[in-house]
Scaffold this motif. Structure first.
Motif, PDB file in Angstrom:
ATOM      1  N   GLY A   1       9.478 -52.754 -30.837  1.00 11.47           N
ATOM      2  CA  GLY A   1      10.440 -53.430 -31.702  1.00 11.47           C
ATOM      3  C   GLY A   1      10.064 -54.867 -32.031  1.00 11.47           C
ATOM      4  N   ASP A   2       9.160 -55.484 -31.257  1.00 12.10           N
ATOM      5  CA  ASP A   2       8.716 -56.846 -31.571  1.00 12.10           C
ATOM      6  C   ASP A   2       7.926 -56.899 -32.873  1.00 12.10           C
ATOM      7  N   PHE A   3       7.257 -55.793 -33.210  1.00 18.50           N
ATOM      8  CA  PHE A   3       6.435 -55.763 -34.416  1.00 18.50           C
ATOM      9  C   PHE A   3       6.846 -54.597 -35.325  1.00 18.50           C
TER      10      PHE A   3
ATOM     11  N   LYS B   1      -0.043 -65.555 -39.553  1.00 17.40           N
ATOM     12  CA  LYS B   1       0.856 -64.948 -40.546  1.00 17.40           C
ATOM     13  C   LYS B   1       0.101 -64.040 -41.511  1.00 17.40           C
ATOM     14  N   ASP B   2      -1.098 -64.456 -41.928  1.00 22.18           N
ATOM     15  CA  ASP B   2      -1.854 -63.706 -42.934  1.00 22.18           C
ATOM     16  C   ASP B   2      -2.584 -62.526 -42.299  1.00 22.18           C
TER      17      ASP B   2
ATOM     18  N   ILE C   1      -1.633 -60.033 -46.953  1.00 21.70           N
ATOM     19  CA  ILE C   1      -0.182 -60.168 -46.971  1.00 21.70           C
ATOM     20  C   ILE C   1       0.250 -61.174 -45.911  1.00 21.70           C
ATOM     21  N   ASN C   2       1.437 -61.725 -46.091  1.00 20.59           N
ATOM     22  CA  ASN C   2       2.079 -62.526 -45.065  1.00 20.59           C
ATOM     23  C   ASN C   2       2.973 -61.567 -44.284  1.00 20.59           C
ATOM     24  N   ARG C   3       2.649 -61.302 -43.032  1.00 21.01           N
ATOM     25  CA  ARG C   3       3.386 -60.314 -42.244  1.00 21.01           C
ATOM     26  C   ARG C   3       4.865 -60.671 -42.119  1.00 21.01           C
TER      27      ARG C   3
ATOM     28  N   LEU D   1       7.926 -58.865 -39.893  1.00 22.93           N
ATOM     29  CA  LEU D   1       7.122 -58.861 -38.669  1.00 22.93           C
ATOM     30  C   LEU D   1       6.955 -60.313 -38.226  1.00 22.93           C
ATOM     31  N   THR D   2       7.974 -60.830 -37.547  1.00 21.20           N
ATOM     32  CA  THR D   2       8.057 -62.270 -37.300  1.00 21.20           C
ATOM     33  C   THR D   2       7.786 -62.698 -35.858  1.00 21.20           C
TER      34      THR D   2
END
Length: 182
Positions: free
Chosen positions: A79-81, A168-169, A146-148, A153-154
């Motif tokens: 769930g983290d990602f 991020k990228d 992409i920026n996740r 996906l933070t």
């Protein structure tokens, strides 16, 4: 506008998963890159006479993620990602194709983690050929960044030395081969 691609044939093309791969890379600790792969679940290209009017739909099996480290893979699938219990696939539906300055681009909607955003893949067309079994095949590579965080996906962790654990990228690279339906 139309383009001429030697060997091009209109029709429906299906992915050959044994000769296709989706890879990604992302900065780790801001000093190196982690790479991984996903299995392609399905992909279909419907190609009319004009290649720029082709439509593609593809689905990637997120549960097949592999970075070569079981602990990291488990964290990425959690769930983290990716939260694969809720979101087991990544999906792409093209919205158009274009040729600019000698380069080919495929635009479309990418869905990851339940979030859909427009993306553009730069296409490197490999060509066409018949395999020893009489199947007509095509190959291509495509890449996008992409920026996740745009896809929810933070998760991240601050580093004692400054910066963060995960960049991020994310660079997504597709190496695909497909066969023309008979």
């Amino acid at each position: 506008m139309t383009i001429d691609i030697p060997g091009y044939r209109s029709g429906t093309w299906n992915l050959d998963p044994a000769h296709s791969e989706v890879t990604f890379s992302v900065r780790h600790m801001m000093i190196s890159k982690v790479r991984g792969t996903f299995g392609v679940k399905s992909a279909t290209l419907v190609a009319p006479e004009n290649p720029l009017e082709a439509r593609v739909e593809a689905s990637v099996d997120v549960t097949s993620l592999s970075t070569g480290d079981a602990g990291r893979d488990g964290h990425l699938l959690s769930g983290d990602f990716f939260d694969v219990e809720k979101y087991p696939t990544m999906d792409f539906v093209s919205t158009g194709a274009r040729a600019e300055g000698g380069e080919l681009y495929v635009d479309g909607d990418l869905t990851i983690h339940g979030v859909t955003k427009p993306v553009t893949f730069e296409l490197d067309f490999g060509g066409f050929g018949a395999d020893p079994y009489g199947n007509y095949k095509a190959g291509a590579s495509a890449k996008t960044v992409i920026n996740r965080e745009d896809f929810g996906l933070t998760w991240n962790a601050a580093l004692e030395t400054g910066g963060v654990l995960v960049g991020k990228d994310v660079t997504i690279t597709l190496d695909l081969q497909g066969a023309l339906q008979a």
